[in-house]
Design a protein around this motif. Sequence first.
Motif, PDB file in Angstrom:
ATOM      1  N   PRO A  47      54.797  30.041  47.985  1.00 24.23           N
ATOM      2  CA  PRO A  47      54.917  31.493  48.178  1.00 24.23           C
ATOM      3  C   PRO A  47      54.987  32.290  46.878  1.00 24.23           C
ATOM      4  N   GLY A  48      53.955  32.150  46.048  1.00 31.46           N
ATOM      5  CA  GLY A  48      53.909  32.863  44.783  1.00 31.46           C
ATOM      6  C   GLY A  48      52.768  33.861  44.746  1.00 31.46           C
ATOM      7  N   LEU A  49      52.482  34.368  43.564  1.00 32.17           N
ATOM      8  CA  LEU A  49      51.451  35.390  43.406  1.00 32.17           C
ATOM      9  C   LEU A  49      50.058  34.847  43.688  1.00 32.17           C
ATOM     10  N   GLY A  50      49.808  33.587  43.303  1.00 31.10           N
ATOM     11  CA  GLY A  50      48.498  33.006  43.548  1.00 31.10           C
ATOM     12  C   GLY A  50      48.172  32.907  45.030  1.00 31.10           C
ATOM     13  N   TYR A  51      49.123  32.429  45.811  1.00 29.68           N
ATOM     14  CA  TYR A  51      48.912  32.314  47.263  1.00 29.68           C
ATOM     15  C   TYR A  51      48.825  33.691  47.904  1.00 29.68           C
ATOM     16  N   LEU A  52      49.612  34.645  47.408  1.00 31.13           N
ATOM     17  CA  LEU A  52      49.534  36.013  47.901  1.00 31.13           C
ATOM     18  C   LEU A  52      48.160  36.609  47.622  1.00 31.13           C
ATOM     19  N   PHE A  53      47.591  36.287  46.467  1.00 31.12           N
ATOM     20  CA  PHE A  53      46.259  36.785  46.129  1.00 31.12           C
ATOM     21  C   PHE A  53      45.203  36.205  47.070  1.00 31.12           C
ATOM     22  N   VAL A  54      45.317  34.929  47.394  1.00 27.84           N
ATOM     23  CA  VAL A  54      44.356  34.305  48.317  1.00 27.84           C
ATOM     24  C   VAL A  54      44.432  34.965  49.691  1.00 27.84           C
ATOM     25  N   ARG A  55      45.644  35.195  50.180  1.00 30.64           N
ATOM     26  CA  ARG A  55      45.791  35.856  51.479  1.00 30.64           C
ATOM     27  C   ARG A  55      45.242  37.284  51.431  1.00 30.64           C
ATOM     28  N   SER A  56      45.433  37.956  50.319  1.00 36.12           N
ATOM     29  CA  SER A  56      44.921  39.321  50.182  1.00 36.12           C
ATOM     30  C   SER A  56      43.396  39.336  50.167  1.00 36.12           C
ATOM     31  N   MET A  57      42.795  38.322  49.561  1.00 32.72           N
ATOM     32  CA  MET A  57      41.333  38.224  49.581  1.00 32.72           C
ATOM     33  C   MET A  57      40.824  38.019  50.996  1.00 32.72           C
ATOM     34  N   ASN A  58      41.493  37.171  51.765  1.00 29.95           N
ATOM     35  CA  ASN A  58      41.080  36.934  53.149  1.00 29.95           C
ATOM     36  C   ASN A  58      41.214  38.188  54.000  1.00 29.95           C
ATOM     37  N   GLU A  59      42.198  39.024  53.678  1.00 29.40           N
ATOM     38  CA  GLU A  59      42.428  40.266  54.421  1.00 29.40           C
ATOM     39  C   GLU A  59      41.670  41.453  53.837  1.00 29.40           C
ATOM     40  N   ASN A  60      40.978  41.235  52.699  1.00 31.61           N
ATOM     41  CA  ASN A  60      40.293  42.317  51.994  1.00 31.61           C
ATOM     42  C   ASN A  60      41.270  43.442  51.662  1.00 31.61           C
ATOM     43  N   ASN A  61      42.406  43.057  51.135  1.00 28.04           N
ATOM     44  CA  ASN A  61      43.516  43.984  50.895  1.00 28.04           C
ATOM     45  C   ASN A  61      43.471  44.464  49.443  1.00 28.04           C
ATOM     46  N   HIS A  62      42.747  45.555  49.207  1.00 30.66           N
ATOM     47  CA  HIS A  62      42.480  46.022  47.855  1.00 30.66           C
ATOM     48  C   HIS A  62      43.733  46.265  47.010  1.00 30.66           C
ATOM     49  N   PRO A  63      44.729  47.009  47.471  1.00 27.82           N
ATOM     50  CA  PRO A  63      45.875  47.319  46.605  1.00 27.82           C
ATOM     51  C   PRO A  63      46.628  46.081  46.125  1.00 27.82           C
ATOM     52  N   VAL A  64      46.785  45.097  47.001  1.00 30.17           N
ATOM     53  CA  VAL A  64      47.513  43.889  46.609  1.00 30.17           C
ATOM     54  C   VAL A  64      46.712  43.095  45.581  1.00 30.17           C
ATOM     55  N   MET A  65      45.404  42.989  45.787  1.00 29.16           N
ATOM     56  CA  MET A  65      44.548  42.283  44.838  1.00 29.16           C
ATOM     57  C   MET A  65      44.576  42.951  43.474  1.00 29.16           C
ATOM     58  N   LEU A  66      44.510  44.276  43.452  1.00 23.48           N
ATOM     59  CA  LEU A  66      44.548  45.012  42.184  1.00 23.48           C
ATOM     60  C   LEU A  66      45.878  44.821  41.469  1.00 23.48           C
ATOM     61  N   ALA A  67      46.962  44.909  42.231  1.00 18.19           N
ATOM     62  CA  ALA A  67      48.297  44.805  41.630  1.00 18.19           C
ATOM     63  C   ALA A  67      48.523  43.419  41.040  1.00 18.19           C
ATOM     64  N   ILE A  68      48.105  42.372  41.736  1.00 16.90           N
ATOM     65  CA  ILE A  68      48.289  41.010  41.223  1.00 16.90           C
ATOM     66  C   ILE A  68      47.433  40.793  39.984  1.00 16.90           C
ATOM     67  N   THR A  69      46.199  41.315  39.990  1.00 15.19           N
ATOM     68  CA  THR A  69      45.337  41.204  38.814  1.00 15.19           C
ATOM     69  C   THR A  69      45.968  41.883  37.614  1.00 15.19           C
ATOM     70  N   LEU A  70      46.482  43.085  37.819  1.00 15.91           N
ATOM     71  CA  LEU A  70      47.132  43.822  36.731  1.00 15.91           C
ATOM     72  C   LEU A  70      48.338  43.059  36.204  1.00 15.91           C
ATOM     73  N   TYR A  71      49.175  42.565  37.097  1.00 16.49           N
ATOM     74  CA  TYR A  71      50.367  41.827  36.678  1.00 16.49           C
ATOM     75  C   TYR A  71      49.985  40.562  35.906  1.00 16.49           C
ATOM     76  N   SER A  72      48.990  39.830  36.407  1.00 16.14           N
ATOM     77  CA  SER A  72      48.597  38.564  35.780  1.00 16.14           C
ATOM     78  C   SER A  72      48.076  38.789  34.370  1.00 16.14           C
ATOM     79  N   VAL A  73      47.198  39.780  34.228  1.00 15.42           N
ATOM     80  CA  VAL A  73      46.633  40.056  32.905  1.00 15.42           C
ATOM     81  C   VAL A  73      47.719  40.568  31.967  1.00 15.42           C
ATOM     82  N   ALA A  74      48.583  41.456  32.469  1.00 19.45           N
ATOM     83  CA  ALA A  74      49.655  42.005  31.636  1.00 19.45           C
ATOM     84  C   ALA A  74      50.594  40.900  31.164  1.00 19.45           C
ATOM     85  N   ALA A  75      50.966  39.987  32.067  1.00 16.62           N
ATOM     86  CA  ALA A  75      51.857  38.894  31.684  1.00 16.62           C
ATOM     87  C   ALA A  75      51.215  38.023  30.618  1.00 16.62           C
TER      88      ALA A  75
END
Length: 316
Positions: free
Chosen positions: A265-293
């Motif tokens: 239950p981390g960011l990577g798995y959340l990103f996969v679920r967001s891709m399956n749901e086509n959930n733009h805001p979650v995908m964007l937020a995880i990408t931003l967090y990952s690159v920033a970190a």
Amino acid sequence: MVTFLVRRFARMIFVLVVTTFGALVAVTEWGDPFKIIGDRMQTPEARAMLNETFGLDQPLVVRYLRFVGNLATGDLGIDFERRRPVFDQLAAAAPNTFRLALAALAIQVVFGVTLGIVAAWLHRSFTDMVITAAAIVITIVPLFVLGVVLRHTLSGVSVFGWEAFPLIPRSIGIETSWLQDLFLPAITLGVGALAYTVGLARGSMLEALGADYVRTARAKGLTERKIVFKHAARNAMIPVAELSAMQLGALMGGSVMIEAIFQYPGLGYLFVRSMNENNHPVMLAITLYSVAAFVVVLMLADVVTAWLDPRIRTGD
């Protein structure tokens, strides 16, 4: 040093701007997130209303500027699927990913450095050959293959009556502790990166053992154990520390493949679920967090390295 810091900070901002804009373009090309909600196909009127509500009918540049403006207030948007603030979902998943990153890094550094030092100390011996050959084999095996093998081998296995490795796929209603969830993905990520640490530690250690200060220490009559672990190892660990910083930055953004394999239950798995749901805001937020970190950790590593070695900052 001030000029060095300004350049590094400007580079970090540039990377964030380019990455977030590219991520926005990518998720836009992913398709209409409101075409299907649940199992129902939405009417064109309903889709148009939802796109207008969430501002998806605006030009790309306008949406990006609005996204950047919202970031200044800490607003990451609303989840399309559950209508929850995206920040709440990241706040729930990020600590799990951070815990996984630290555990994997600990496995990688502790075992990798120890084996690398032993291999260098016993250079050209049978032990050195075994350690080097094992590191090469681990490097050849793809990470997802290692993850799948561990999942099928250890999933559901109990140790002294305790289910140390929970059953995957997860059963509904079965609660597991964070330690149970952590074991298999941490082992996979730690062992997967172990080979690079072994090779780097071994090479750095061999170079340190041939340095003048080591010859001087031997001439003074110091024991070989003291020379290896007190003098040579300390200087040989600088490249390992730099590699570890990069690994930590990458792992803090979430390991999509490994977290998905183990349903962690981390960011990577959340990103996969967001891709399956086509959930733009979650995908964007995880990408931003990952690159920033990643870029923040790299910048801190650069600053520490430049502080230790002035030649780096003067040559930048």
